[in-house]
Each structure stands twice: as C-alpha cells, then as structure tokens.
Design a protein around this motif. Structure first.
Motif, PDB file in Angstrom:
ATOM      1  N   ALA A 109     -10.120   1.076   2.576  1.00  0.00           N
ATOM      2  CA  ALA A 109     -11.002   2.140   2.768  1.00  0.00           C
ATOM      3  C   ALA A 109     -12.449   1.917   2.876  1.00  0.00           C
ATOM      4  O   ALA A 109     -13.012   2.739   3.182  1.00  0.00           O
ATOM      5  CB  ALA A 109     -10.650   3.030   1.330  1.00  0.00           C
ATOM      6  N   LYS A 110     -12.807   0.808   2.418  1.00  0.00           N
ATOM      7  CA  LYS A 110     -14.160   0.433   2.491  1.00  0.00           C
ATOM      8  C   LYS A 110     -14.643  -0.368   3.523  1.00  0.00           C
ATOM      9  O   LYS A 110     -15.715  -0.994   3.824  1.00  0.00           O
ATOM     10  CB  LYS A 110     -14.700  -0.426   0.939  1.00  0.00           C
ATOM     11  CG  LYS A 110     -14.478   0.379  -0.171  1.00  0.00           C
ATOM     12  CD  LYS A 110     -15.237  -0.118  -1.290  1.00  0.00           C
ATOM     13  CE  LYS A 110     -15.217   0.621  -2.567  1.00  0.00           C
ATOM     14  NZ  LYS A 110     -15.401   0.031  -3.699  1.00  0.00           N
ATOM     15  N   LEU A 147       0.741  -5.563  -0.783  1.00  0.00           N
ATOM     16  CA  LEU A 147       1.060  -5.840   0.448  1.00  0.00           C
ATOM     17  C   LEU A 147       2.062  -4.824   1.218  1.00  0.00           C
ATOM     18  O   LEU A 147       1.972  -4.662   2.309  1.00  0.00           O
ATOM     19  CB  LEU A 147       1.510  -7.193   0.728  1.00  0.00           C
ATOM     20  CG  LEU A 147       0.209  -8.388   0.351  1.00  0.00           C
ATOM     21  CD1 LEU A 147       0.921  -9.748   0.370  1.00  0.00           C
ATOM     22  CD2 LEU A 147      -0.881  -8.083   1.180  1.00  0.00           C
ATOM     23  N   ALA A 148       2.964  -4.612   0.297  1.00  0.00           N
ATOM     24  CA  ALA A 148       4.146  -3.441   0.839  1.00  0.00           C
ATOM     25  C   ALA A 148       3.422  -2.376   1.429  1.00  0.00           C
ATOM     26  O   ALA A 148       3.398  -1.881   2.566  1.00  0.00           O
ATOM     27  CB  ALA A 148       5.236  -3.373  -0.010  1.00  0.00           C
ATOM     28  N   VAL A 149       2.591  -1.733   0.669  1.00  0.00           N
ATOM     29  CA  VAL A 149       1.766  -0.462   0.980  1.00  0.00           C
ATOM     30  C   VAL A 149       0.956  -0.787   2.297  1.00  0.00           C
ATOM     31  O   VAL A 149       0.711   0.045   3.256  1.00  0.00           O
ATOM     32  CB  VAL A 149       0.853  -0.130  -0.356  1.00  0.00           C
ATOM     33  CG1 VAL A 149       0.176   1.099   0.143  1.00  0.00           C
ATOM     34  CG2 VAL A 149       1.900   0.390  -1.445  1.00  0.00           C
ATOM     35  N   VAL A 150       0.441  -1.929   2.214  1.00  0.00           N
ATOM     36  CA  VAL A 150      -0.607  -2.426   3.348  1.00  0.00           C
ATOM     37  C   VAL A 150       0.229  -2.342   4.587  1.00  0.00           C
ATOM     38  O   VAL A 150      -0.084  -1.403   5.676  1.00  0.00           O
ATOM     39  CB  VAL A 150      -1.104  -3.827   3.163  1.00  0.00           C
ATOM     40  CG1 VAL A 150      -1.748  -4.411   4.549  1.00  0.00           C
ATOM     41  CG2 VAL A 150      -2.385  -3.740   2.049  1.00  0.00           C
ATOM     42  N   LEU A 199      -2.541   2.927  -2.537  1.00  0.00           N
ATOM     43  CA  LEU A 199      -2.918   3.839  -1.580  1.00  0.00           C
ATOM     44  C   LEU A 199      -4.371   4.213  -1.312  1.00  0.00           C
ATOM     45  O   LEU A 199      -5.196   4.251  -0.395  1.00  0.00           O
ATOM     46  CB  LEU A 199      -2.032   5.014  -1.653  1.00  0.00           C
ATOM     47  CG  LEU A 199      -0.665   4.898  -1.167  1.00  0.00           C
ATOM     48  CD1 LEU A 199       0.343   5.970  -1.841  1.00  0.00           C
ATOM     49  CD2 LEU A 199      -0.453   4.682   0.132  1.00  0.00           C
ATOM     50  N   TYR A 200      -4.939   4.331  -2.743  1.00  0.00           N
ATOM     51  CA  TYR A 200      -6.433   4.602  -2.772  1.00  0.00           C
ATOM     52  C   TYR A 200      -7.227   3.674  -2.275  1.00  0.00           C
ATOM     53  O   TYR A 200      -8.251   3.814  -1.364  1.00  0.00           O
ATOM     54  CB  TYR A 200      -6.787   4.969  -4.153  1.00  0.00           C
ATOM     55  CG  TYR A 200      -6.128   6.303  -4.562  1.00  0.00           C
ATOM     56  CD1 TYR A 200      -5.663   7.140  -3.886  1.00  0.00           C
ATOM     57  CD2 TYR A 200      -6.025   6.653  -6.137  1.00  0.00           C
ATOM     58  CE1 TYR A 200      -4.888   8.429  -4.293  1.00  0.00           C
ATOM     59  CE2 TYR A 200      -5.683   7.786  -6.451  1.00  0.00           C
ATOM     60  CZ  TYR A 200      -5.029   8.607  -5.859  1.00  0.00           C
ATOM     61  OH  TYR A 200      -4.508   9.697  -6.230  1.00  0.00           O
ATOM     62  N   GLY A 204      -8.212   5.504   0.922  1.00  0.00           N
ATOM     63  CA  GLY A 204      -9.241   6.405   0.166  1.00  0.00           C
ATOM     64  C   GLY A 204      -8.362   7.590  -0.751  1.00  0.00           C
ATOM     65  O   GLY A 204      -7.589   7.905  -0.185  1.00  0.00           O
ATOM     66  N   ALA A 205      -8.839   8.038  -1.592  1.00  0.00           N
ATOM     67  CA  ALA A 205      -8.188   9.048  -2.442  1.00  0.00           C
ATOM     68  C   ALA A 205      -8.157  10.266  -1.661  1.00  0.00           C
ATOM     69  O   ALA A 205      -6.868  11.089  -1.676  1.00  0.00           O
ATOM     70  CB  ALA A 205      -8.751   9.248  -3.843  1.00  0.00           C
ATOM     71  N   GLU A 206      -9.254  10.783  -0.923  1.00  0.00           N
ATOM     72  CA  GLU A 206      -8.802  11.943  -0.170  1.00  0.00           C
ATOM     73  C   GLU A 206      -8.196  11.920   0.890  1.00  0.00           C
ATOM     74  O   GLU A 206      -7.051  12.842   0.947  1.00  0.00           O
ATOM     75  CB  GLU A 206     -10.425  12.476   0.296  1.00  0.00           C
ATOM     76  CG  GLU A 206     -11.211  12.912  -0.834  1.00  0.00           C
ATOM     77  CD  GLU A 206     -12.495  13.241  -0.222  1.00  0.00           C
ATOM     78  OE1 GLU A 206     -12.751  13.602   1.099  1.00  0.00           O
ATOM     79  OE2 GLU A 206     -13.800  13.387  -0.671  1.00  0.00           O
ATOM     80  N   HIS A 207      -8.028  11.051   1.603  1.00  0.00           N
ATOM     81  CA  HIS A 207      -7.136  10.804   2.932  1.00  0.00           C
ATOM     82  C   HIS A 207      -5.654  10.709   2.437  1.00  0.00           C
ATOM     83  O   HIS A 207      -4.617  11.309   2.825  1.00  0.00           O
ATOM     84  CB  HIS A 207      -7.561   9.442   3.669  1.00  0.00           C
ATOM     85  CG  HIS A 207      -6.971   9.482   5.096  1.00  0.00           C
ATOM     86  ND1 HIS A 207      -6.827   8.339   5.817  1.00  0.00           N
ATOM     87  CD2 HIS A 207      -5.980  10.258   5.705  1.00  0.00           C
ATOM     88  CE1 HIS A 207      -6.054   8.664   7.052  1.00  0.00           C
ATOM     89  NE2 HIS A 207      -5.505   9.870   6.871  1.00  0.00           N
ATOM     90  N   THR A 208      -5.625   9.965   1.320  1.00  0.00           N
ATOM     91  CA  THR A 208      -4.228   9.917   0.695  1.00  0.00           C
ATOM     92  C   THR A 208      -3.562  11.139   0.323  1.00  0.00           C
ATOM     93  O   THR A 208      -2.499  11.628   0.653  1.00  0.00           O
ATOM     94  CB  THR A 208      -4.066   8.903  -0.632  1.00  0.00           C
ATOM     95  OG1 THR A 208      -4.499   7.668  -0.311  1.00  0.00           O
ATOM     96  CG2 THR A 208      -2.704   8.690  -1.265  1.00  0.00           C
TER      97      THR A 208
END
Length: 328
Positions: A109-110, A147-150, A199-200, A204-208
C-alpha cells in the motif's frame, strides 16, 4: 592463531551516502549483526570496523558487501533482510542472497516492493504458482499468511481470479467466544486480525473495505464454506491446525474450476480439544502423493521476525521433545 583470537577488519563504504541505509536507523542493523554474530561493529565515517572471531568477522563483511550491492540498485533494506542475510551466511548460502531481490511479488500500500526473504519462502511461492492446492506448515513468523495474501491479491489484480476468500476455524486459544460481547462477526473478527493486517498492509484499509463491501474479498469462519463450490477464487485457509479431519475434507472439496487454495498452519500450536485430531496433520499423511497438491514445511530458520522469536521456537521444541516435556 587460536580460535579465541579477536581480529579486526575494515569495510570501506563505496558510497558514503549509504551509511544510514546500511547500518539502519539508530544503528538497528548493527545491533542485529553484533548480537547474532558476536562481533563488534564501529562505524567511523565511510569506514566500518568489525572485530571478533575471524570467521564471524568475514561473514559480517560479506553481509555488508551484499547489502551495499542491493542499496546501489535502489533496494531499501529492513531488519528482516539483515536477519535473512545473517542466517544465510551461517549456512554458507550467502552467495544466493541477492537472488531473492530479482523478483517483486507485488507493491504494498505504501509502494514498497514485497519479495521473498529466504529459501523457505521461495519454495512456498513456487509451490503456489505451480499447484492448485498448497499447504504451508511451520511456526509463526515465517510469513505464511502474509505471502498467501500477497499471492492472492496479485492474482486478483491480474484478473486470474474474481474473488479472494479467506477463512479460518473459529477455535479459541484457551478462550471462549461465548463470553465475548457482540454478534458472530464481532466475536470472530479478532481471530481474523492477522488476515486484516496483511490486507491493510498490501491494499490499504480503505481499498480493502471497498473490496469487502463489493464482495470481492470475503473473510469468514470456516463453517460458512459448507455447501459451496468456490469457482474462479483464490481461497486461503489459515490456522488449519485447528480443523478436524471432516472440516479439512469439507474445505478441500470446495475447490472449483479456475481456483487456487492455500492451507496454512502450525502443528505445534493446536488448540483443538484433546480428543480431536488435527485435520492438517492427517492431510499431510493422506494427500502427500496427490497430484497438483504440494506441501511446504517451514522451520525456525525461516522465521523473519525478531531473532529472539526463532530462539523461543527452538527452546520450546527442545523442551517438547524431552521425555517429561509437555508434548501434545
């Protein structure tokens, strides 16, 4: 020269402007290297003096050289990179350290590149790429969930899948959901916190939140998977050591066309009632030779958290294998 003889060598920075990036903010990388390799590191301008046993001094200089090469390519380093380099130097595999930085899995996100940190993680990523179902088994801190989430988010962004479904069994670690306030979602969400954190970090929290509102990302207890067929989805089962055999079979048979599954767990952290057998342990035996399914086992060597975490894991494993240890 005896083994206990202390020697001192110098590392000269080719690019003095890299000093802070090489040594870390408040010299945090220096502390990691000094504690991990039993050396003393003293920076003097563009000269870094390293003293200690001959082999560890040479390892430290080799690590600094490798880190400097990565900085010259514009790659930012963090504590996990230093720990990984230190472990590889100890195993004599530092030659391959820079290879981990050739591939970027995703930008977080950054805008920072997310890459594998060690050989265990590389095996895990390769298994996910080339199999329909991948099991990641090993201790906390090895990067399994992250890494699974990635990989799931990367597949979603490429359009390989239409949905991301993340689930885990609602088994409490010595606590009771019934005594927690709120509805089921409010009770279960704290147990899904590591997934939200991943996920955040990546989206990012908003996109999630937007993707969850649209149903593109679904986070739910394992019981919600019953009776469904998951087509064109990337499905992650976390904390799988706390599934029963029937739950594991139910989950794995949800696999639909165009889907991938990742099953993660730590068989040293089973919170099931004593008479229940872990579905993850049984799956290891039952599915070991089934095509399109791969098992990747992590060890404490693959832990990319604070070095003390790996020491804690090793200490508990050593205690559990004693005759009077509290082995599950």
């Amino acid at each position: 020269m005896t083994e206990n003889t202390t020697i001192e060598k110098e590392y000269i920075l080719a690019r003095p402007e890299d000093e802070v990036a090489l040594l870390g903010a408040q010299d945090q990388f220096v502390t990691i290297l000094e504690e991990g390799l039993q050396v003393t590191i003293k920076p003097f301008g563009n000269v870094i003096k390293v003293s200690g046993a001959a082999d560890t001094v040479d390892q430290t200089l080799a690590i600094l050289r490798n880190m400097s090469d990565l900085l010259a390519k514009g790659i930012k380093l963090n504590s996990a990179d230093v720990i990984s380099a230190m472990k590889m130097a100890g195993k004599g595999t530092l030659t391959y350290f820079k290879d981990f930085y050739n591939e970027t899995l995703i930008k977080d996100a950054k805008g920072r590149a997310v890459r594998v940190k060690n050989f265990g993680q590389r095996q895990y990523i390769d298994a996910i790429k080339h199999n329909d179902i991948t099991f990641g088994i090993g201790p906390a801190g090895t990067g399994k969930t992250f890494l699974a989430v990635v990989m799931a988010v990367a597949a979603l962004k490429r359009g390989d899948v239409e949905k991301l479904i993340i689930t885990r069994p609602a088994v409490e670690a010595g606590e009771s959901l019934g005594f927690l306030p709120g509805d089921l979602k409010e009770k279960v969400d704290p147990y899904l916190r590591p997934i939200y954190d991943a996920l955040y970090a990546i989206l990012g929290a908003e996109h999630t939140t937007r993707l969850m509102d649209r149903g593109v990302i679904e986070i739910a207890p394992l019981a919600y998977m019953r009776g469904r067929t998951l087509e064109s989805a990337f499905v992650i089962l976390d904390e799988a050591q706390n599934t029963t055999n029937m739950q594991m079979k139910m989950f794995l048979t949800r696999l639909g066309f165009g889907s991938k599954m990742i099953v993660n767990g730590d068989i040293s952290q089973i919170d099931l009632p004593h008479n229940a057998k872990s579905g993850l342990i049984q799956a290891q035996h039952i599915l070991q030779n089934v095509a399109h399914i791969n098992f990747v086992t992590f060890s404490s060597d693959d832990v990319v958290r604070h070095p003390v975490v790996a020491s804690i894991i090793n200490a508990y494993e050593a205690n559990d294998t004693k005759p009077n240890g509290a082995k599950k």
